[in-house]
Design an enzyme around this catalytic site. Structure first.
Site, PDB file in Angstrom:
ATOM      1  N   THR A  19       0.818  -1.209   0.000  1.00 40.15           N
ATOM      2  CA  THR A  19       0.000   0.000   0.000  1.00 40.15           C
ATOM      3  C   THR A  19       0.851   1.259   0.000  1.00 40.15           C
ATOM      4  O   THR A  19       0.444   2.295  -0.527  1.00 40.15           O
ATOM      5  CB  THR A  19      -0.938  -0.013   1.233  1.00 40.15           C
ATOM      6  N   TYR A  32      -8.094   0.262  -3.979  1.00 40.30           N
ATOM      7  CA  TYR A  32      -6.871   0.798  -4.568  1.00 40.30           C
ATOM      8  C   TYR A  32      -6.015  -0.381  -4.987  1.00 40.30           C
ATOM      9  O   TYR A  32      -6.298  -1.525  -4.624  1.00 40.30           O
ATOM     10  CB  TYR A  32      -6.118   1.670  -3.556  1.00 40.30           C
ATOM     11  N   THR A  98       1.762  -4.151   4.354  1.00 40.21           N
ATOM     12  CA  THR A  98       1.657  -4.390   5.796  1.00 40.21           C
ATOM     13  C   THR A  98       1.097  -5.776   6.124  1.00 40.21           C
ATOM     14  O   THR A  98       1.276  -6.259   7.242  1.00 40.21           O
ATOM     15  CB  THR A  98       0.762  -3.327   6.473  1.00 40.21           C
ATOM     16  N   ASP A  99       0.411  -6.414   5.160  1.00 43.08           N
ATOM     17  CA  ASP A  99      -0.284  -7.667   5.496  1.00 43.08           C
ATOM     18  C   ASP A  99       0.674  -8.756   5.984  1.00 43.08           C
ATOM     19  O   ASP A  99       0.336  -9.517   6.890  1.00 43.08           O
ATOM     20  CB  ASP A  99      -1.075  -8.182   4.285  1.00 43.08           C
ATOM     21  N   LYS A 171       0.501  -7.073  13.043  1.00 42.23           N
ATOM     22  CA  LYS A 171      -0.562  -6.240  12.483  1.00 42.23           C
ATOM     23  C   LYS A 171      -1.849  -6.588  13.226  1.00 42.23           C
ATOM     24  O   LYS A 171      -2.248  -7.754  13.265  1.00 42.23           O
ATOM     25  CB  LYS A 171      -0.713  -6.499  10.984  1.00 42.23           C
ATOM     26  N   GLU A 288       2.860 -27.336  28.694  1.00 42.17           N
ATOM     27  CA  GLU A 288       2.024 -28.010  29.678  1.00 42.17           C
ATOM     28  C   GLU A 288       2.605 -29.398  29.906  1.00 42.17           C
ATOM     29  O   GLU A 288       3.303 -29.921  29.023  1.00 42.17           O
ATOM     30  CB  GLU A 288       0.598 -28.152  29.142  1.00 42.17           C
TER      31      GLU A 288
HETATM   32  C1  SIN Z   1      -0.946  -2.938   2.937  1.00 40.17           C
HETATM   33  O1  SIN Z   1       0.154  -2.742   2.473  1.00 40.17           O
HETATM   34  O2  SIN Z   1      -1.342  -2.234   3.919  1.00 40.17           O
HETATM   35  C2  SIN Z   1      -1.912  -3.955   2.460  1.00 40.17           C
HETATM   36  C3  SIN Z   1      -1.551  -4.596   1.179  1.00 40.17           C
HETATM   37  C4  SIN Z   1      -0.267  -5.356   1.241  1.00 40.17           C
HETATM   38  O3  SIN Z   1       0.075  -5.913   2.271  1.00 40.17           O
HETATM   39  O4  SIN Z   1       0.409  -5.404   0.200  1.00 40.17           O
END
Ligand code: SIN
Length: 332
Positions: A19, A32, A98-99, A171, A288
């Site tokens: 992103t 997007y 971010t994924d 995340k 455990e």
């Molecule tokens: C993001 O970057 O926030 C979502 C899409 C991705 O991980 O490429």
């Protein structure tokens, strides 16, 4: 080169997409496309912010991070190793979706020496969104990668003005900017803005060797997400041919229905490495007493996706001894 620029930190930017390089085409659209802006265009845009660093860029990929996997990890690992060996580079920034940023960060953390700063950065909003966070996160990341105290902390992730260690970063939101990532069990190890940088505590990794060799191939390790009443057949359906390991995203402290556990015990006795993690967002999964007879490993503070990365590396490095696997999870 002027005297001023000669003294600036030299930062290599490795771009993979996500992103942060995404475009919606309209500020009012939700949809997007990630991975639209090239690293060259990104650095040209960044130049206006007058960062106290000299930036060069390399495009590793330009994709959404759901498609990041062993091929991209291998390309990143080679490029960063070369940069670490290069006296003309002081720090490395990786732009990333971010994924799966937490998985890439953790894998690199486990396979690189901690001798130069390596900073992963992304964005929750595309570059042309109102209130886009990408350029701020990027400027922050460059500040961290330029800092003389950044090395010796392993790979770090910078998002929302926070610095998180790769081992801790998760995340935790699908949208929003400030709290999209959280650190567990350690929260932020530092705070950063374009104007200031504060570390909480000293560098802790004094070793100059990577913890794991980067393997030629990573074994497929499935994650089985447990729901109430799940039946044992699912275990067999999810395992690949010739399975070596599986991560259980169990309920609570890594628990699962009895019949399903019994099926896993059969597999464990046949050589499958079974790691019990938790589907709960925050919490430890401790060993455990039954883990010994069952032949299971407890994930401790690692979530299922990080457990999978660690187990893949252990298995690729031919480490199947349960005590040593457990020790790796105790001290990742
Ligand atoms: C993001 O970057 O926030 C979502 C899409 C991705 O991980 O490429």
């Amino acid at each position: 080169m002027s005297e001023k620029s000669a003294s600036l930190p030299r930062i290599l930017v490795l771009a993979t997409g996500g992103t942060i390089a995404g475009m919606a085409g309209s500020a009012t659209r939700h949809e997007y496309r990630p991975g639209q802006i090239s690293v060259a265009d990104w650095l040209a845009e960044a130049a206006q912010f007058g960062m106290a660093a000299e930036l060069t860029g390399k495009q590793i990929a330009n994709i959404g991070s759901e498609d990041v996997g062993p091929a991209i990890w291998s390309a990143l690992h080679s490029a960063i190793l070369a940069a670490i060996a290069d006296d003309a580079i002081d720090g490395i920034v990786v732009t990333h979706g971010t994924d799966t940023a937490e998985e890439t960060a953790f894998l690199l953390d486990l396979t690189l020496p901690p001798t130069k700063p390596v900073v992963i950065v992304g964005a929750m909003r595309p570059a042309d969104a109102v209130g886009s966070d990408g350029m701020r996160n990027f400027v922050n990341a460059v500040r961290v990668a330029s800092d003389s105290e950044a090395s010796g902390r392993g790979v770090v992730l910078v998002m929302g003005d926070r610095i998180l260690a790769a081992r801790d970063a998760r995340k935790v939101r699908t949208r929003g900017t400030d709290d999209a990532f959280r650190g567990f069990p350690r929260g932020s190890i530092g705070l950063v803005t374009p104007a200031a940088l504060d570390w909480f505590g000293n560098p802790w990794r004094q070793d100059d060797q990577p913890r794991f060799a980067f393997p030629a191939a990573l074994p497929e390790v499935p994650i089985l997400y447990i729901g109430a009443g799940m039946t044992p057949d699912l275990v067999d359906r999810i395992l690949p041919n010739d399975p070596t390991g599986i991560v259980i995203a169990g309920v609570g402290e890594g628990n699962m229905p009895d019949p399903l556990r019994e099926r896993l015990v059969e597999h464990a006795k046949a050589g499958l490495t079974v790691v019990r993690a938790s589907r709960v967002d925050e919490g430890l999964v401790d060993r455990e007493p039954e883990d010994d007879p069952n032949g299971f490993v407890a994930a401790r503070a690692l979530n299922p996706q990080k457990s999978r990365v660690l187990l893949q590396l252990l298995l690729a490095n031919k480490e199947g001894d349960l005590n040593r696997v457990q020790a790796a999870f105790d001290n990742p």
